[in-house]
Design an enzyme around this catalytic site. Structure first.
Site, PDB file in Angstrom:
ATOM      1  N   HIS A  20      21.672  37.027 -28.407  1.00 26.26           N
ATOM      2  CA  HIS A  20      21.451  38.296 -27.728  1.00 26.26           C
ATOM      3  C   HIS A  20      21.462  38.131 -26.210  1.00 26.26           C
ATOM      4  O   HIS A  20      21.873  39.036 -25.487  1.00 26.26           O
ATOM      5  CB  HIS A  20      20.117  38.903 -28.182  1.00 26.26           C
ATOM      6  CG  HIS A  20      20.141  39.421 -29.575  1.00 26.26           C
ATOM      7  ND1 HIS A  20      20.002  40.753 -29.885  1.00 26.26           N
ATOM      8  CD2 HIS A  20      20.303  38.788 -30.762  1.00 26.26           C
ATOM      9  CE1 HIS A  20      20.079  40.919 -31.210  1.00 26.26           C
ATOM     10  NE2 HIS A  20      20.253  39.741 -31.758  1.00 26.26           N
ATOM     11  N   ASP A 117      17.203  45.186 -25.313  1.00 25.29           N
ATOM     12  CA  ASP A 117      17.587  44.782 -26.660  1.00 25.29           C
ATOM     13  C   ASP A 117      16.883  45.625 -27.706  1.00 25.29           C
ATOM     14  O   ASP A 117      15.758  46.107 -27.498  1.00 25.29           O
ATOM     15  CB  ASP A 117      17.239  43.298 -26.859  1.00 25.29           C
ATOM     16  CG  ASP A 117      17.918  42.714 -28.069  1.00 25.29           C
ATOM     17  OD1 ASP A 117      17.394  42.888 -29.195  1.00 25.29           O
ATOM     18  OD2 ASP A 117      18.976  42.080 -27.914  1.00 25.29           O
ATOM     19  N   ALA A 344      28.711  23.501 -28.028  1.00 26.45           N
ATOM     20  CA  ALA A 344      30.132  23.330 -27.711  1.00 26.45           C
ATOM     21  C   ALA A 344      30.604  24.414 -26.747  1.00 26.45           C
ATOM     22  O   ALA A 344      30.077  25.535 -26.759  1.00 26.45           O
ATOM     23  CB  ALA A 344      30.959  23.402 -28.995  1.00 26.45           C
ATOM     24  N   GLN A 346      32.535  26.922 -26.650  1.00 26.31           N
ATOM     25  CA  GLN A 346      33.252  27.630 -27.709  1.00 26.31           C
ATOM     26  C   GLN A 346      34.415  28.493 -27.211  1.00 26.31           C
ATOM     27  O   GLN A 346      35.502  28.466 -27.794  1.00 26.31           O
ATOM     28  CB  GLN A 346      32.273  28.504 -28.505  1.00 26.31           C
ATOM     29  CG  GLN A 346      32.920  29.274 -29.653  1.00 26.31           C
ATOM     30  CD  GLN A 346      31.914  29.712 -30.677  1.00 26.31           C
ATOM     31  OE1 GLN A 346      31.311  28.878 -31.342  1.00 26.31           O
ATOM     32  NE2 GLN A 346      31.722  31.008 -30.811  1.00 26.31           N
ATOM     33  N   HIS A 361      29.940  31.938 -39.174  1.00 26.85           N
ATOM     34  CA  HIS A 361      28.929  32.613 -39.989  1.00 26.85           C
ATOM     35  C   HIS A 361      29.025  34.133 -39.938  1.00 26.85           C
ATOM     36  O   HIS A 361      28.139  34.833 -40.430  1.00 26.85           O
ATOM     37  CB  HIS A 361      27.534  32.185 -39.525  1.00 26.85           C
ATOM     38  CG  HIS A 361      27.208  32.612 -38.120  1.00 26.85           C
ATOM     39  ND1 HIS A 361      27.959  32.207 -37.041  1.00 26.85           N
ATOM     40  CD2 HIS A 361      26.234  33.414 -37.614  1.00 26.85           C
ATOM     41  CE1 HIS A 361      27.448  32.729 -35.939  1.00 26.85           C
ATOM     42  NE2 HIS A 361      26.422  33.470 -36.256  1.00 26.85           N
ATOM     43  N   ASN A 365      29.066  37.755 -32.028  1.00 24.04           N
ATOM     44  CA  ASN A 365      29.564  37.066 -30.843  1.00 24.04           C
ATOM     45  C   ASN A 365      30.727  36.137 -31.193  1.00 24.04           C
ATOM     46  O   ASN A 365      31.767  36.136 -30.525  1.00 24.04           O
ATOM     47  CB  ASN A 365      28.449  36.256 -30.174  1.00 24.04           C
ATOM     48  CG  ASN A 365      27.405  37.145 -29.529  1.00 24.04           C
ATOM     49  OD1 ASN A 365      27.686  38.252 -29.114  1.00 24.04           O
ATOM     50  ND2 ASN A 365      26.178  36.652 -29.451  1.00 24.04           N
ATOM     51  N   SER A 366      30.545  35.341 -32.238  1.00 25.17           N
ATOM     52  CA  SER A 366      31.603  34.408 -32.648  1.00 25.17           C
ATOM     53  C   SER A 366      32.846  35.144 -33.104  1.00 25.17           C
ATOM     54  O   SER A 366      33.977  34.772 -32.761  1.00 25.17           O
ATOM     55  CB  SER A 366      31.095  33.491 -33.768  1.00 25.17           C
ATOM     56  OG  SER A 366      30.132  32.576 -33.274  1.00 25.17           O
ATOM     57  N   GLU A 369      34.647  36.672 -30.086  1.00 29.73           N
ATOM     58  CA  GLU A 369      35.302  35.625 -29.298  1.00 29.73           C
ATOM     59  C   GLU A 369      36.565  35.125 -30.006  1.00 29.73           C
ATOM     60  O   GLU A 369      37.563  34.796 -29.361  1.00 29.73           O
ATOM     61  CB  GLU A 369      34.325  34.486 -29.033  1.00 29.73           C
ATOM     62  CG  GLU A 369      33.258  34.845 -28.000  1.00 29.73           C
ATOM     63  CD  GLU A 369      32.095  33.866 -27.972  1.00 29.73           C
ATOM     64  OE1 GLU A 369      32.166  32.826 -28.676  1.00 29.73           O
ATOM     65  OE2 GLU A 369      31.109  34.132 -27.253  1.00 29.73           O
ATOM     66  N   ALA A 384      21.081  38.395 -41.459  1.00 34.55           N
ATOM     67  CA  ALA A 384      21.184  39.725 -40.853  1.00 34.55           C
ATOM     68  C   ALA A 384      22.400  40.503 -41.376  1.00 34.55           C
ATOM     69  O   ALA A 384      22.566  40.637 -42.587  1.00 34.55           O
ATOM     70  CB  ALA A 384      21.204  39.593 -39.327  1.00 34.55           C
TER      71      ALA A 384
END
Length: 474
Positions: A20, A117, A344, A346, A361, A365-366, A369, A384
Site C-alpha cells: 500500500h 488508505d 528484487a 521488480q 500471487h 501491484n505485481s 507492473e 485478500a
C-alpha cells in the site's frame, strides 16, 4: 491549470505495508510533478524506508508518533514487516490510535485534500471536521472494487450449500463465477476482525468524497463505468502509478533496498534471448512453507525454462532460504536460473526484453507492473482479493493462466504439486495460446503508457486536481 492560480495541497496517508505504501508514494510523486504541493504523512521509523525513494522528488514528509505499545505491538513496530503475524489482529487498534495525531496535522496544515488508505476507517470523519475532502485508496482495481462490493451486498456466499459450488455474481458487465473458498474472509464472515474492518471501511468510503484508483480506463472500461454508475462512487483512474518513475536507479529504490545488485541482475538478463526467462515472485507478505518451495524448485527443473526466482521463507521458520531448496538445485540450474533472496528490483526486471512470463500471487501491484511491461502471467492467489484479480487476468484480459489454486490459504499459500506448476509454466511460455496472450499483453502495455503520457489517466488527473481546487474555494 488550477496549480497556476495557487498551489493545491494534498496530504497522502499510506498504510504501513509495502503493497500500500509504494503506490501511494508513487502517487505523491505524480501529483508533485503536476505542480501540487504533495505531503506524505508517516511514522519516524518509516521515513528511512521512503526518503531515499523521494529525495529527488518535490515531496514533503510529515511524521507523527506511533503509539505501538498502546495498541499491543512491540515498541518500534511501525511497519507490517516488523510485526509478527500472530500480532496482526492488533492492527485495527493501532490504526485507531492514529486518529488524534492525524487530526492535529490536518488542523495545523489545512490541506485541500486527504488521500488516505482504506484501512483508516476513521479518516473520512476526521477530515470532515475541517471540511477537507477525503479520498479513499484501496490499492486494487476497478474490477475488484465492483466484484467485492457486489459479493458483500448480495451476501452471495450464503446462497450455496458447499464450499466448492460455483455461484454467479449478478449485475456485472461479464459473467463471473466463484466459490466460497475463493472469497476473502471479510466478505463471508461479517463478525470476524477483517469482516468488521471491511464493513467500517465501506461505510467510511460511502461518506467520503470518492475513490482514487491505480488503474487506467482502457484496461477495464466497463468496470470504471460500473463502479461510477451502478455503485454510485466518484472514482478517478490515475495509473499505472509505477510509470511515473523514469529513472532506473529510482525504480530500484521503490520499497526495500534490493538484495542483488541491479546491474548484475540486468547483465544476467542481457545474456538471455527475448521472452525466454520466467520471473517468479510472490509479493512482500507471502511466505511459502519449505515443502512448497521444493515443489516450485522441482517444477523449474522439470520444465527446463530459464528463470529468476525471488525466494522467501516463512517468517516463523528458523530455516534460511539457502536450506529450503532441494539439495544441489542451485548447482544443477547454474546459468539457467538466478536466485534472489530478499527484495528484487521488480520493475526493472519485468521491463527487460528477456522476461517472457511472471508467476505471481495476483496482487494488484505485481499484476499492474506486469501489464505495463507487456508480460503474461501465471496466477497463484494467496490472500485478500487475489482470486478476484486472477479472474480479471485470466478470464477478462486473457493474459494469464492459473496454476490451479482452489482456496485462499493465508500468507503461506496453497499446496500445489510440481506437476501443476510445470504445466502452467509450459503453457505460458510456448504455443499458440501463449503467443496470443503475449500479443494482448504488448497491446495493453502500449495503452498504459499512452494513458499516463497524454491519454485517459493524464486528463483524469488534471480534472481531479481542478475539482479539488474548486471545492476548497466554495
Amino acid at each position: 491549470m488550477a496549480s497556476e492560480k495557487r498551489q493545491v495541497h494534498f496530504i497522502f496517508f499510506p498504510a504501513m505495508s509495502h503493497g500500500h505504501m509504494i503506490p501511494m508514494i508513487d502517487m505523491a510523486r505524480l501529483f508533485a510533478s503536476r505542480g501540487v504541493k504533495a505531503t506524505v504523512v508517516t511514522t519516524p521509523a518509516n521515513v528511512t524506508r521512503i526518503s531515499k525513494y523521494i529525495h529527488r522528488a518535490d515531496v514533503n514528509i510529515l511524521t507523527f508518533k506511533y503509539a505501538s505499545e498502546e495498541a499491543g505491538l512491540p515498541e518500534g513496530c511501525e511497519h507490517l514487516d516488523d510485526i509478527p503475524p500472530h500480532l496482526w489482529h492488533n492492527l485495527p487498534m493501532a490504526s485507531q490510535k492514529m486518529q488524534e495525531p492525524i487530526a492535529q496535522i490536518l488542523r495545523d496544515h489545512r490541506p485541500d485534500c486527504l488521500v488516505a488508505d482504506m484501512f483508516y476507517t476513521w479518516a473520512t470523519d476526521v477530515a470532515g471536521r475541517y471540511n477537507i475532502p477525503r479520498l479513499v485508496f484501496h490499492g486494487t482495481s476497478f474490477f475488484s472494487l465492483c466484484l467485492v462490493t457486489s459479493i458483500s451486498s448480495y451476501q452471495l456466499s450464503k446462497t450455496v450449500s458447499s464450499d466448492s459450488e460455483h455461484f454467479g455474481i449478478p449485475n456485472l458487465p461479464d459473467v463471473i463465477k466463484m466459490t466460497r473458498t475463493e472469497l476473502p474472509d471479510f466478505t463471508t464472515n461479517e463478525e470476524s476482525d477483517t469482516g468488521k474492518l471491511f464493513k467500517a471501511a465501506l461505510e467510511s468510503e460511502l461518506k467520503s468524497y470518492g475513490v482514487v484508483v491505480n488503474s487506467f480506463y482502457e484496461l477495464e472500461p466497463a468496470y470504471v463505468e460500473h463502479l461510477r454508475k451502478e455503485h454510485g462512487r466518484k472514482a478517478w483512474h490515475i495509473g499505472p502509478l509505477s510509470l511515473c518513475i523514469k529513472d532506473v536507479e529510482e525504480k530500484s529504490n521503490r520499497g526495500k533496498v534490493a538484495t542483488i545488485d541491479e546491474h548484475e541482475c540486468l547483465k544476467w538478463l542481457n545474456s538471455k534471448e527475448h521472452n525466454s526467462v520466467i520471473y517468479i515472485s510472490f509479493g512482500s507478505s507471502v511466505y511459502f512453507s519449505p515443502s512448497q518451495l521444493r515443489e516450485i524448485a522441482s517444477a523449474l527443473e522439470a520444465c527446463g525454462h530459464q528463470f529468476i526466482w525471488v525466494v522467501r521463507s516463512q517468517k516463523s521458520s528458523e530455516e534460511e532460504p539457502e536450506g529450503l531448496l532441494p539439495e544441489g538445485f542451485e548447482k544443477r540450474t547454474e546459468g539457467k536460473g538466478l536466485i534472489i533472496r530478499g527484495w528484487a528490483p521488480q520493475v526493472s526486471i519485468l521491463e527487460h526484453q528477456a522476461i517472457g512470463a511472471f508467476m505471481n500471487h495476483s496482487g494488484w501491484n505485481s499484476v499492474l507492473e506486469s501489464i505495463t511491461a507487456g508480460v503474461p502471467m501465471v496466477t497463484w492467489p494467496m490472500v485478500a482479493d487475489n482470486f478476484v484479480i486472477e479472474k480479471l487476468v485470466t478470464e477478462i484480459l486473457k493474459i494469464g493462466v492459473s496454476v490451479g489454486v482452489k482456496r485462499l490459504d493465508g500468507i503461506k499459500g496453497d499446496s500445489i504439486k510440481s506437476e501443476a506448476i510445470e504445466k502452467a509454466l509450459n503453457k505460458i511460455m510456448a504455443g499458440e495460446e501463449a503467443e496470443e496472450m503475449r500479443k494482448r499483453g504488448k497491446t495493453l502495455a502500449e495503452l498504459s503508457k499512452r494513458a499516463v503520457e497524454e491519454g485517459s489517466s493524464y486528463v483524469q488527473l488534471d480534472a481531479f486536481i481542478e475539482e479539488i481546487a474548486l471545492y476548497r474555494q466554495r
